[in-house]
Design an enzyme around this catalytic site. Structure first.
Site, mmCIF file in Angstrom:
data_model
loop_
_atom_site.group_PDB
_atom_site.id
_atom_site.type_symbol
_atom_site.label_atom_id
_atom_site.label_comp_id
_atom_site.label_asym_id
_atom_site.label_seq_id
_atom_site.Cartn_x
_atom_site.Cartn_y
_atom_site.Cartn_z
ATOM 1 N N VAL A 1 2.623 -1.620 0.968
ATOM 2 C CA VAL A 1 2.485 -0.297 1.575
ATOM 3 C C VAL A 1 3.424 0.712 0.925
ATOM 4 O O VAL A 1 3.022 1.837 0.586
ATOM 5 C CB VAL A 1 2.732 -0.389 3.102
ATOM 6 C CG1 VAL A 1 2.915 0.985 3.718
ATOM 7 C CG2 VAL A 1 1.556 -1.098 3.761
ATOM 8 N N ASP B 1 14.046 -0.445 -2.916
ATOM 9 C CA ASP B 1 13.911 -1.817 -2.424
ATOM 10 C C ASP B 1 15.245 -2.522 -2.629
ATOM 11 O O ASP B 1 15.952 -2.258 -3.599
ATOM 12 C CB ASP B 1 12.786 -2.584 -3.127
ATOM 13 C CG ASP B 1 12.214 -3.662 -2.230
ATOM 14 O OD1 ASP B 1 11.098 -3.489 -1.694
ATOM 15 O OD2 ASP B 1 12.916 -4.683 -2.029
ATOM 16 N N LEU C 1 -4.224 1.572 5.257
ATOM 17 C CA LEU C 1 -4.836 1.142 3.993
ATOM 18 C C LEU C 1 -5.177 -0.342 4.023
ATOM 19 O O LEU C 1 -4.589 -1.117 4.773
ATOM 20 C CB LEU C 1 -3.906 1.442 2.810
ATOM 21 C CG LEU C 1 -2.535 0.750 2.715
ATOM 22 C CD1 LEU C 1 -2.630 -0.685 2.251
ATOM 23 C CD2 LEU C 1 -1.652 1.535 1.773
ATOM 24 N N GLU D 1 -5.540 -3.739 1.598
ATOM 25 C CA GLU D 1 -5.252 -4.307 0.286
ATOM 26 C C GLU D 1 -6.569 -4.450 -0.456
ATOM 27 O O GLU D 1 -7.596 -4.780 0.130
ATOM 28 C CB GLU D 1 -4.560 -5.659 0.426
ATOM 29 C CG GLU D 1 -3.137 -5.519 0.925
ATOM 30 C CD GLU D 1 -2.450 -6.849 1.191
ATOM 31 O OE1 GLU D 1 -2.935 -7.882 0.730
ATOM 32 O OE2 GLU D 1 -1.408 -6.826 1.885
ATOM 33 N N LEU E 1 -18.707 -7.156 10.425
ATOM 34 C CA LEU E 1 -19.640 -8.071 11.090
ATOM 35 C C LEU E 1 -20.142 -9.103 10.084
ATOM 36 O O LEU E 1 -21.320 -9.450 10.083
ATOM 37 C CB LEU E 1 -20.813 -7.299 11.703
ATOM 38 C CG LEU E 1 -20.497 -6.482 12.965
ATOM 39 C CD1 LEU E 1 -21.756 -5.786 13.482
ATOM 40 C CD2 LEU E 1 -19.882 -7.344 14.071
ATOM 41 N N GLY F 1 -7.625 -13.326 8.167
ATOM 42 C CA GLY F 1 -6.278 -13.715 7.751
ATOM 43 C C GLY F 1 -5.580 -12.490 7.218
ATOM 44 O O GLY F 1 -5.904 -11.369 7.607
ATOM 45 N N CYS G 1 -1.808 -8.646 8.049
ATOM 46 C CA CYS G 1 -1.803 -7.710 9.185
ATOM 47 C C CYS G 1 -2.471 -8.248 10.449
ATOM 48 O O CYS G 1 -1.813 -8.354 11.481
ATOM 49 C CB CYS G 1 -2.460 -6.398 8.767
ATOM 50 S SG CYS G 1 -1.485 -5.498 7.553
ATOM 51 N N ARG H 1 -0.913 -14.323 2.539
ATOM 52 C CA ARG H 1 -0.263 -14.441 3.840
ATOM 53 C C ARG H 1 -1.313 -14.679 4.938
ATOM 54 O O ARG H 1 -2.261 -13.936 5.074
ATOM 55 C CB ARG H 1 0.547 -13.174 4.150
ATOM 56 C CG ARG H 1 1.807 -13.063 3.303
ATOM 57 C CD ARG H 1 2.593 -11.797 3.599
ATOM 58 N NE ARG H 1 2.045 -10.631 2.954
ATOM 59 C CZ ARG H 1 2.592 -9.407 2.990
ATOM 60 N NH1 ARG H 1 3.720 -9.222 3.661
ATOM 61 N NH2 ARG H 1 2.048 -8.396 2.379
HETATM 62 P P1 NAD Z 1 5.997 -6.345 1.926
HETATM 63 O O1 NAD Z 1 6.617 -7.574 2.458
HETATM 64 O O2 NAD Z 1 5.011 -6.416 0.808
HETATM 65 O O3 NAD Z 1 7.153 -5.322 1.462
HETATM 66 C C1 NAD Z 1 8.280 -5.015 2.211
HETATM 67 C C2 NAD Z 1 9.402 -4.667 1.238
HETATM 68 O O4 NAD Z 1 10.518 -4.124 1.974
HETATM 69 C C3 NAD Z 1 9.971 -5.871 0.472
HETATM 70 O O5 NAD Z 1 9.869 -5.619 -0.910
HETATM 71 C C4 NAD Z 1 11.438 -5.950 0.921
HETATM 72 O O6 NAD Z 1 12.309 -6.381 -0.113
HETATM 73 C C5 NAD Z 1 11.702 -4.509 1.323
HETATM 74 N N1 NAD Z 1 12.840 -4.300 2.216
HETATM 75 C C6 NAD Z 1 13.105 -4.923 3.404
HETATM 76 N N2 NAD Z 1 14.231 -4.386 3.961
HETATM 77 C C7 NAD Z 1 14.667 -3.416 3.126
HETATM 78 C C8 NAD Z 1 15.772 -2.510 3.146
HETATM 79 N N3 NAD Z 1 16.658 -2.465 4.157
HETATM 80 N N4 NAD Z 1 15.919 -1.650 2.127
HETATM 81 C C9 NAD Z 1 15.052 -1.653 1.089
HETATM 82 N N5 NAD Z 1 13.980 -2.477 1.012
HETATM 83 C C10 NAD Z 1 13.791 -3.344 2.028
HETATM 84 O O7 NAD Z 1 5.328 -5.628 3.194
HETATM 85 P P2 NAD Z 1 3.955 -4.775 3.259
HETATM 86 O O8 NAD Z 1 2.783 -5.676 3.194
HETATM 87 O O9 NAD Z 1 4.060 -3.623 2.323
HETATM 88 O O10 NAD Z 1 4.037 -4.260 4.763
HETATM 89 C C11 NAD Z 1 5.002 -3.304 5.172
HETATM 90 C C12 NAD Z 1 4.619 -2.811 6.558
HETATM 91 O O11 NAD Z 1 3.373 -2.099 6.501
HETATM 92 C C13 NAD Z 1 4.423 -3.913 7.596
HETATM 93 O O12 NAD Z 1 4.861 -3.462 8.836
HETATM 94 C C14 NAD Z 1 2.926 -4.107 7.619
HETATM 95 O O13 NAD Z 1 2.467 -4.609 8.847
HETATM 96 C C15 NAD Z 1 2.444 -2.690 7.413
HETATM 97 N N6 NAD Z 1 1.119 -2.592 6.818
HETATM 98 C C16 NAD Z 1 0.753 -3.438 5.808
HETATM 99 C C17 NAD Z 1 -0.504 -3.314 5.235
HETATM 100 C C18 NAD Z 1 -0.933 -4.252 4.143
HETATM 101 O O14 NAD Z 1 -2.134 -4.285 3.852
HETATM 102 N N7 NAD Z 1 -0.039 -5.012 3.526
HETATM 103 C C19 NAD Z 1 -1.394 -2.313 5.682
HETATM 104 C C20 NAD Z 1 -0.976 -1.449 6.682
HETATM 105 C C21 NAD Z 1 0.277 -1.599 7.250
#
Ligand code: NAD
Length: 446
Positions: free
Chosen positions: A11, A30, A153, A155, A253, A260, A263, A331
């Protein structure tokens, strides 16, 4: 307007590079130095179509940079997005907010001048209030507003989802924050995106309600598919008949091996916990989760049954490991339940996935990772299509068949035509399409 994005995962990296593409100055942060080094060296740590070119173009244009220093990025930003992970807490299914709160602590120390602090991570209702308290407790003098701006969004199509969203949800408490957020999203709003403005709490809950509803659609059609098999109906034609109703919609559907990904499973769990805490249990979502968990096991049983009720010492080839095509994300993928269940039943499980093998190998080292689909199926007793990657849909099926020892093909995505697969010589089964009434009942009906 300067933007900082904390967390450079699926994200954060998409959000940061899309805002840069819209013309804003963005710094992505990050704490994983290896990740930042990799991106700076031009290598994108995740597989997401077109993300590499978007990152490179905006970095080259000087609008997008990367750092491990949250302090620097936040101090100079007008808007700070928290986009860190919120995984399921293993003990109870609640969202684990340690990363969000950790980021809030660090933001508090860095804020300089009026700043809008936005949670883009999916967080339970009330989290914004806690983020506000954390920052306020640390910095009485800080000038800031909190906002909830959940991300929808998907993936695999993340960039187009971000750039052409169905809607943008903004929850805030102050006009000043709303104005800044609307300015940030103005290019998308001007291009036709609908903006829903609401309270922080409503925005937080909206994201969970949306994901849980989509998960409900999937569990619903999966149960209907089973019923189709039991009564001799066809779930795909049924889904057309149902989904063409504009009130229902055709998307989500598609019967399959269960939902899976990073999210739906964790968000359904977290919503269930939120509802229980509020003494307002969500019985529908609880059933959705139960149906989905059971479904993954049932898929393993289905493969065993199709293989003659035993897979002891047989080679089973799995095509696909990611929870859907066009991502490397495994995941909570159904493959994480199905593959180990087949190994436990005595099979030699060989797998191939275009992008998901690196992540899968860390979680399932007991599987045999092939270099391509043809290598995976060589001498296999049965082949299982788990993820409908384009490259699987265009396989040379007669060649595939000729490489196998057995002829069982279990299609868990209904990706192929039944008649064609039978013509090629496969003992083909799919989901909810090939059910027939038992002969005795047909006679009675006649
Ligand atoms: P991710 O695990 O891919 O990325 C999270 C990143 O945050 C990691 O790289 C980690 O190192 C970094 N991080 C953690 N703590 C930190 C800090 N204090 N400072 C700097 N960096 C830090 O996660 P993601 O899949 O991108 O999901 C992020 C959020 O968005 C989640 O809450 C998820 O539910 C939500 N979300 C995800 C999606 C998806 O399709 N992946 C879609 C919509 C919403």
């Amino acid at each position: 307007m300067k933007v900082a994005v904390i967390g450079t995962g699926y994200v954060g990296l998409v959000t940061g590079s899309c805002f840069a593409e819209l013309g804003f100055q963005v710094t992505c942060v990050d704490k994983d130095a290896a990740k930042i080094n990799q991106i700076e060296a031009g290598r994108i740590p995740i597989y997401e179509p077109d993300l590499d070119s978007l990152v490179q173009a905006n970095a080259a244009a000087g609008r997008l940079d990367f750092t491990t220093s949250l302090h620097e990025a936040v101090a100079s930003a007008d808007i700070v997005f928290i986009a860190v992970g919120t995984p399921s807490r293993k003990s109870d299914g609640h969202a684990d907010l340690a990363y969000v709160y950790g980021a809030a602590e660090e933001i508090a120390q860095a804020i300089d001048g009026y700043t809008v602090v936005v949670t883009k991570s999916t967080v339970p209702v009330g989290t914004g209030q806690c983020v506000e308290a954390i920052i306020r407790n640390r910095r009485l003098d800080a000038e800031f507003d909190i906002v909830s701006n959940p991300e929808f969004l998907r993936e695999g199509s993340a960039i187009s989802d971000f750039m052409q969203p169905d809607r943008i949800v903004i929850g805030a408490r102050s006009d000043k924050a709303f104005v800044l957020m609307r300015r940030l999203y103005a290019p998308l709003e001007n291009a036709g995106a609908r903006v829903v403005t609401t309270s922080v709490e409503t925005a937080e809950l909206t994201k969970y309600a949306a994901n849980s509803f989509l998960a409900t659609k999937i569990s619903f059609i999966n149960e209907i598919a089973d019923l189709c098999e039991a009564v001799g109906a066809n779930v795909e034609e049924l889904a057309e008949g149902v989904g063409l109703d504009a009130r229902i919609g055709r998307q989500f559907l598609n019967a399959g091996p269960g939902y899976g990904g990073s999210c739906f499973p964790k968000d359904c769990q977290a919503l269930i916990q939120t509802a229980r805490d509020a003494a307002n249990p969500l019985r529908i979502i609880e059933a959705v989760v139960e149906v989905n968990e059971r479904r993954k096991w049932q898929m393993a049983q289905r493969i065993i049954a199709a293989s003659g009720n035993s897979i002891q010492n047989k080679k089973i080839a799995l095509l696909g490991l990611t929870f859907k095509p066009n991502t490397d994300d495994v995941r909570d993928s159904p493959s994480l339940t199905i593959a180990p269940a087949l190994v436990a039943a005595g099979a030699y499980v060989s797998v191939y996935d275009p992008e998901g093998m690196k992540a899968a190998a860390l979680l399932m080292p007991e599987l045999h990772y092939a270099a391509n689909a043809y290598e995976a199926v060589e001498k296999a007793h049965a082949v299982v299509l788990l993820t409908e990657w384009e490259e699987f849909l265009t396989l040379d099926l007669p060649r595939l068949r000729s490489l196998m020892h057995g002829r069982v093909f279990v299609d868990l995505r209904n990706a192929f035509e039944e008649a064609r697969m039978q013509e090629i010589g496969f003992a083909y089964s799919s989901i909810g399409r090939s059910g027939l009434l038992p002969a005795a009942e047909i006679q009675v009906a006649a």
